[in-house]
Design a protein around this motif. Sequence first.
Motif: not given
Lengths: 101, 235
Positions: A36-38, A40, B58, B128-131
């Motif tokens: 995972f990378a935030h 993305e 994700t 999970q993603t944050r956008r």
Amino acid sequence: MQGQVIYKVPGGKLLRVRVDFEEDIIAGLELKGDFFAHPEESIELIEQSLIGAIIGPEIEEILETLIEENQIELYGVDVNSIVTAIHMARECGETRWSSGS
Amino acid sequence: MAIDEAIAQTVSKTGKPTIRFYSWKPAAVSIGYFQGMKQEVNLEECRNQKIDAVRRLTGGGAVFHEEELTYSFSCPIESRIVSDNILESYKKICGALVNGFSEMGLKAEFAPLNDVVAEGKKISGNAQTRRFEAVLQHGTILLKVDVEKMFSILRVPDEKIKDKLVKSVKQRVTSLEQLLERNVSFEETAKAMKQGFEQEFEAKLVEGSLSEEEKQLAGKVKEERFSKEEWNFKR
């Protein structure tokens, strides 16, 4: 020369790295895997940042600066494992499978 | 996938956290944002078995979706319903699933980063993603598991160790059917998970359907992203 490696990050995820080398310089880089990378999209930033880098301590410095400046969060993979995988790809020159432990 | 994105895109405007329960028809395989489609998925076998393949928004690994309940959780980031800390937010949302399993008589626990385990085996994977100014987390709860079928679709890093890997996955992954030793329906699981979310977030969930805006947006997102080869094969 192209090197590819599948590296199981100790305690982390699976990292698939493909690197194109021109002598000691990274000419192309692809980082894939189930990590995972935030955010993305930062993965493209990480890949591009190393194009033109000389294999050695410079890689780690570039990655650490980039990650800090862009507030990138990595899970299941880290700077160390990316650097290790790039070095392994350099040594292997072909797809190898490493448990990383 | 398009509906999950449409909800996440809308949630910061409506301010209404949304939980969606769904399943896949036809069966499908989804890959993580950072994975290579051709490396992870046997596309010829997908065509033979009429299984869709899609890249998620994700990260995480490839998932074969068939007999399962899939959920998505979306909330505006600024609502602070979940922590800004990603690990903490996984723990909170997966905590709702743990409560849901408890409703079904199962003792489960969060296994960082992104799994829920019961009796030491994985029962749920999450990402999970944050956008779009929102937190979107989706995940699966296995109703049944067919590891052989799963690995007829998913590629393994090394074909030489495929048998070993299949054996290992059988030991590490479980399903509600295996745990409860009976057939478990989507409806029963959804009901338990609804209660699990209500307990964890101390909220009453109100059943609803997609708004016109979400429906239109989902159509647009499907057309412009999830049905496009440029997206699905981008890595």
